[in-house]
Design a protein around this motif. Structure first.
Motif, PDB file in Angstrom:
ATOM      1  N   SER A 123      38.070   2.233  26.188  1.00  0.00           N
ATOM      2  CA  SER A 123      38.099   3.556  26.816  1.00  0.00           C
ATOM      3  C   SER A 123      38.453   4.649  25.822  1.00  0.00           C
ATOM      4  CB  SER A 123      39.113   3.565  27.967  1.00  0.00           C
ATOM      5  OG  SER A 123      38.764   2.627  28.962  1.00  0.00           O
ATOM      6  N   ARG A 124      39.097   4.263  24.735  1.00  0.00           N
ATOM      7  CA  ARG A 124      39.394   5.219  23.665  1.00  0.00           C
ATOM      8  C   ARG A 124      38.169   5.478  22.792  1.00  0.00           C
ATOM      9  NH1 ARG A 124      41.418   2.049  19.655  1.00  0.00           N
ATOM     10  NH2 ARG A 124      39.397   2.409  18.656  1.00  0.00           N
ATOM     11  N   ARG A 125      37.377   4.441  22.559  1.00  0.00           N
ATOM     12  CA  ARG A 125      36.257   4.544  21.621  1.00  0.00           C
ATOM     13  C   ARG A 125      35.097   5.370  22.163  1.00  0.00           C
ATOM     14  NH1 ARG A 125      37.143  -1.021  20.994  1.00  0.00           N
ATOM     15  NH2 ARG A 125      35.226  -1.475  22.141  1.00  0.00           N
ATOM     16  N   PHE A 126      34.792   5.199  23.459  1.00  0.00           N
ATOM     17  CA  PHE A 126      33.628   5.890  24.030  1.00  0.00           C
ATOM     18  C   PHE A 126      33.821   6.038  25.539  1.00  0.00           C
ATOM     19  CE2 PHE A 126      32.746   1.373  23.302  1.00  0.00           C
ATOM     20  CZ  PHE A 126      32.553   0.920  24.589  1.00  0.00           C
ATOM     21  N   PRO A 127      33.040   6.884  26.197  1.00  0.00           N
ATOM     22  CA  PRO A 127      33.190   7.048  27.652  1.00  0.00           C
ATOM     23  C   PRO A 127      32.757   5.770  28.381  1.00  0.00           C
ATOM     24  CG  PRO A 127      31.980   8.894  26.690  1.00  0.00           C
ATOM     25  CD  PRO A 127      32.045   7.824  25.647  1.00  0.00           C
ATOM     26  N   LEU A 128      33.699   4.939  28.678  1.00  0.00           N
ATOM     27  CA  LEU A 128      33.410   3.671  29.340  1.00  0.00           C
ATOM     28  C   LEU A 128      33.022   3.946  30.796  1.00  0.00           C
ATOM     29  CD1 LEU A 128      33.601   0.659  28.446  1.00  0.00           C
ATOM     30  CD2 LEU A 128      35.808   0.581  29.612  1.00  0.00           C
ATOM     31  N   PRO A 129      31.882   3.411  31.258  1.00  0.00           N
ATOM     32  CA  PRO A 129      31.390   3.743  32.599  1.00  0.00           C
ATOM     33  C   PRO A 129      32.405   3.545  33.720  1.00  0.00           C
ATOM     34  CG  PRO A 129      29.698   2.577  31.380  1.00  0.00           C
ATOM     35  CD  PRO A 129      30.927   2.556  30.516  1.00  0.00           C
ATOM     36  N   ILE A 130      33.222   2.490  33.631  1.00  0.00           N
ATOM     37  CA  ILE A 130      34.133   2.220  34.745  1.00  0.00           C
ATOM     38  C   ILE A 130      35.434   3.007  34.658  1.00  0.00           C
ATOM     39  CG2 ILE A 130      33.227  -0.096  35.159  1.00  0.00           C
ATOM     40  CD1 ILE A 130      35.822  -1.144  33.774  1.00  0.00           C
ATOM     41  N   LYS A 161      34.469   8.666  34.046  1.00  0.00           N
ATOM     42  CA  LYS A 161      34.698   9.315  35.344  1.00  0.00           C
ATOM     43  C   LYS A 161      35.598  10.539  35.234  1.00  0.00           C
ATOM     44  CE  LYS A 161      34.311   5.080  38.123  1.00  0.00           C
ATOM     45  NZ  LYS A 161      34.970   4.260  39.157  1.00  0.00           N
ATOM     46  N   LYS A 162      36.240  10.705  34.073  1.00  0.00           N
ATOM     47  CA  LYS A 162      37.220  11.771  33.933  1.00  0.00           C
ATOM     48  C   LYS A 162      36.893  12.663  32.744  1.00  0.00           C
ATOM     49  CE  LYS A 162      40.905  12.034  35.621  1.00  0.00           C
ATOM     50  NZ  LYS A 162      41.464  12.837  36.707  1.00  0.00           N
ATOM     51  N   ASP A 163      37.270  13.935  32.864  1.00  0.00           N
ATOM     52  CA  ASP A 163      37.145  14.840  31.728  1.00  0.00           C
ATOM     53  C   ASP A 163      38.309  14.606  30.765  1.00  0.00           C
ATOM     54  OD1 ASP A 163      34.888  16.052  32.840  1.00  0.00           O
ATOM     55  OD2 ASP A 163      36.112  17.470  33.989  1.00  0.00           O
ATOM     56  N   LEU A 164      38.060  14.907  29.498  1.00  0.00           N
ATOM     57  CA  LEU A 164      39.142  14.907  28.525  1.00  0.00           C
ATOM     58  C   LEU A 164      39.972  16.176  28.719  1.00  0.00           C
ATOM     59  CD1 LEU A 164      37.130  13.679  25.418  1.00  0.00           C
ATOM     60  CD2 LEU A 164      38.662  12.341  26.862  1.00  0.00           C
ATOM     61  N   PRO A 165      41.257  16.167  28.353  1.00  0.00           N
ATOM     62  CA  PRO A 165      42.018  15.067  27.757  1.00  0.00           C
ATOM     63  C   PRO A 165      42.323  13.950  28.760  1.00  0.00           C
ATOM     64  CG  PRO A 165      43.475  16.894  28.235  1.00  0.00           C
ATOM     65  CD  PRO A 165      42.090  17.381  28.534  1.00  0.00           C
ATOM     66  N   TYR A 166      42.639  12.778  28.222  1.00  0.00           N
ATOM     67  CA  TYR A 166      42.810  11.575  29.034  1.00  0.00           C
ATOM     68  C   TYR A 166      44.001  10.794  28.500  1.00  0.00           C
ATOM     69  CZ  TYR A 166      41.180   7.503  31.751  1.00  0.00           C
ATOM     70  OH  TYR A 166      41.054   6.478  32.659  1.00  0.00           O
ATOM     71  N   ILE A 167      44.887  10.354  29.381  1.00  0.00           N
ATOM     72  CA  ILE A 167      46.013   9.507  28.990  1.00  0.00           C
ATOM     73  C   ILE A 167      45.655   8.063  29.328  1.00  0.00           C
ATOM     74  CG2 ILE A 167      48.447   8.968  29.358  1.00  0.00           C
ATOM     75  CD1 ILE A 167      48.899  11.919  29.982  1.00  0.00           C
ATOM     76  N   LEU A 168      45.642   7.213  28.315  1.00  0.00           N
ATOM     77  CA  LEU A 168      45.199   5.834  28.456  1.00  0.00           C
ATOM     78  C   LEU A 168      46.251   4.946  29.127  1.00  0.00           C
ATOM     79  CD1 LEU A 168      43.620   5.430  24.922  1.00  0.00           C
ATOM     80  CD2 LEU A 168      42.359   5.389  27.081  1.00  0.00           C
ATOM     81  N   GLY A 169      45.842   3.731  29.443  1.00  0.00           N
ATOM     82  CA  GLY A 169      46.755   2.699  29.906  1.00  0.00           C
ATOM     83  C   GLY A 169      46.823   2.527  31.409  1.00  0.00           C
ATOM     84  N   TRP A 170      47.032   1.262  31.826  1.00  0.00           N
ATOM     85  CA  TRP A 170      47.150   0.947  33.256  1.00  0.00           C
ATOM     86  C   TRP A 170      48.358   0.084  33.592  1.00  0.00           C
ATOM     87  CZ3 TRP A 170      42.504   1.734  30.833  1.00  0.00           C
ATOM     88  CH2 TRP A 170      41.674   2.706  31.409  1.00  0.00           C
ATOM     89  N   PRO A 224      40.112   1.448  38.410  1.00  0.00           N
ATOM     90  CA  PRO A 224      39.812   1.934  37.064  1.00  0.00           C
ATOM     91  C   PRO A 224      39.987   3.444  36.870  1.00  0.00           C
ATOM     92  CG  PRO A 224      37.780   1.748  38.286  1.00  0.00           C
ATOM     93  CD  PRO A 224      38.875   1.311  39.226  1.00  0.00           C
ATOM     94  N   ASP A 225      40.614   4.130  37.815  1.00  0.00           N
ATOM     95  CA  ASP A 225      40.883   5.557  37.622  1.00  0.00           C
ATOM     96  C   ASP A 225      42.065   5.747  36.667  1.00  0.00           C
ATOM     97  OD1 ASP A 225      38.810   6.334  39.323  1.00  0.00           O
ATOM     98  OD2 ASP A 225      40.087   6.174  41.095  1.00  0.00           O
ATOM     99  N   GLU A 226      42.293   6.965  36.248  1.00  0.00           N
ATOM    100  CA  GLU A 226      43.326   7.246  35.257  1.00  0.00           C
ATOM    101  C   GLU A 226      44.719   6.965  35.829  1.00  0.00           C
ATOM    102  OE1 GLU A 226      44.363  10.835  32.096  1.00  0.00           O
ATOM    103  OE2 GLU A 226      43.484  11.338  34.042  1.00  0.00           O
ATOM    104  N   ALA A 227      45.484   6.138  35.114  1.00  0.00           N
ATOM    105  CA  ALA A 227      46.834   5.782  35.559  1.00  0.00           C
ATOM    106  C   ALA A 227      47.918   6.377  34.681  1.00  0.00           C
ATOM    107  CB  ALA A 227      46.988   4.261  35.600  1.00  0.00           C
ATOM    108  N   LYS A 228      47.565   6.778  33.469  1.00  0.00           N
ATOM    109  CA  LYS A 228      48.508   7.432  32.540  1.00  0.00           C
ATOM    110  C   LYS A 228      49.710   6.547  32.221  1.00  0.00           C
ATOM    111  CE  LYS A 228      47.132  12.020  34.148  1.00  0.00           C
ATOM    112  NZ  LYS A 228      47.565  13.357  34.588  1.00  0.00           N
TER     113      LYS A 228
END
Length: 319
Positions: A49-56, A60-69, A98-102
């Motif tokens: 998810s860091r390397r490229f816009p992963l479909p799942i 689904k989200k605009d940048l900026p994005y906080i990774l991790g679940w 798979p939505d953003e969990a931060k």
């Protein structure tokens, strides 16, 4: 405005896009709790998810994005209508996937249905290594394949995050476990309970394994291709979607062999996390941590994760 430290990406790319910075702290909404994150698990899907816009995930989200679940931490505030948890509860889980969990942050909010009380016998770091990998194993072998006592399961990549939980869960269920691993991990997976361990650097598993009831494929590519040769006609292969072309390959081969093929997509479940917490506290399930890094060193953890030879799990500590 309350703030917190987090690892955020403003662009996709190599580990240098990971930025440790000050961001706005979230507030819990109805049905949510605010968790002070003590540790966050690192998974292959994080790096992807860091390397490229992963479909799942990130697509689904605009940048900026906080990774991790994966999170483990303490409940510090309750949203409206929350009665399942109390302030001060130690919890763990995989919220929102798979939505953003931060998860890579000091605080995050979590729906109450997605988390459970942390196992008493695990540290926050150990608990953070559990959710995504263990839920993937649980849902794959129990919810999808319905593995039963007395059956035989072949697990490719038994020393990895999903694999090392799958071995233990299958043995807990009463199944016979056959797995592959590299030379350095043979004793590790044997200690987890594997009945037959195949060192893939020495032998091709398809020359050894025959007529199993289920395959859990964590590798993809040629391993998945040869997995169709070892399953009983009419039985099942469950594969993980983290490898390119896995779904297409499985769909093409399944009719040829008369095998059911399922691409597993993990989903949050506080109920299943609670069940596994009981297994951890009873000593029937263990988590192995291969590395623990401070949150600001998430890039180092990603680099190790992308190597593909992690034993068990990697986690980040959030001070």
């Amino acid at each position: 405005m309350a703030t917190m430290k987090a690892v955020q990406i403003d662009a996709f790319g190599d580990i240098d896009v990971l930025q440790y910075k000050e961001v706005e702290r979230p507030e819990p909404q109805a049905g949510e709790v605010l968790v002070r994150v003590r540790a966050a698990g690192v998974n292959l899907v994080d790096a992807a998810s860091r390397r490229f816009p992963l479909p799942i995930t990130t697509a689904k989200k605009d940048l900026p994005y906080i990774l991790g679940w994966d999170i483990a931490g303490d409940v510090v505030a309750l949203g409206p209508e929350v009665t399942q948890f109390a302030v001060g509860d130690a919890v763990y889980g995989m919220p929102r996937f798979p939505d953003e969990a931060k998860a890579y942050s000091e605080y995050t909010t979590a729906p109450v249905a997605d988390i459970a009380l942390k196992p008493r016998t695990l540290t926050y770091q150990e608990a953070a290594g559990v959710p995504l990998a263990a839920l993937t194993a649980w849902q794959s072998i129990f919810d999808i394949a319905h593995l039963q006592a007395g059956q035989t399961i072949f697990i490719s990549g038994g020393s990895g995050g999903v694999g090392h939980f799958a071995i233990q869960l299958a043995k807990w269920k009463g199944a016979k476990v056959i797995t592959t691993t590299s030379t350095r991990n043979v004793e590790f997976v044997r200690a987890l309970g594997a009945d037959v361990v195949i060192d893939y650097t020495q032998r091709a598993f398809q020359n050894v394994v025959k007529d199993v009831d289920m395959v859990l494929d964590t590798i993809g590519e040629d391993v998945l291709k040869h997995s169709f040769e070892v399953v009983k006609h009419g039985n099942i292969i469950v594969s993980l979607p983290g490898h390119k072309g896995v779904g297409q390959l499985g769909a093409e081969l399944a009719p040829c062999y008369g095998i059911q093929f399922v691409l597993a997509m993990v989903h949050p479940s506080g109920e299943q996390m609670a069940e596994m917490a009981q297994l951890f506290d009873a000593g029937q399930l263990k988590v192995y941590l291969d590395g623990v890094f401070p949150l600001q060193d998430a890039g180092q953890a990603h680099k190790l994760s992308e190597n593909g030879h992690v034993r068990g799990k990697l986690v980040l500590t959030v001070e």
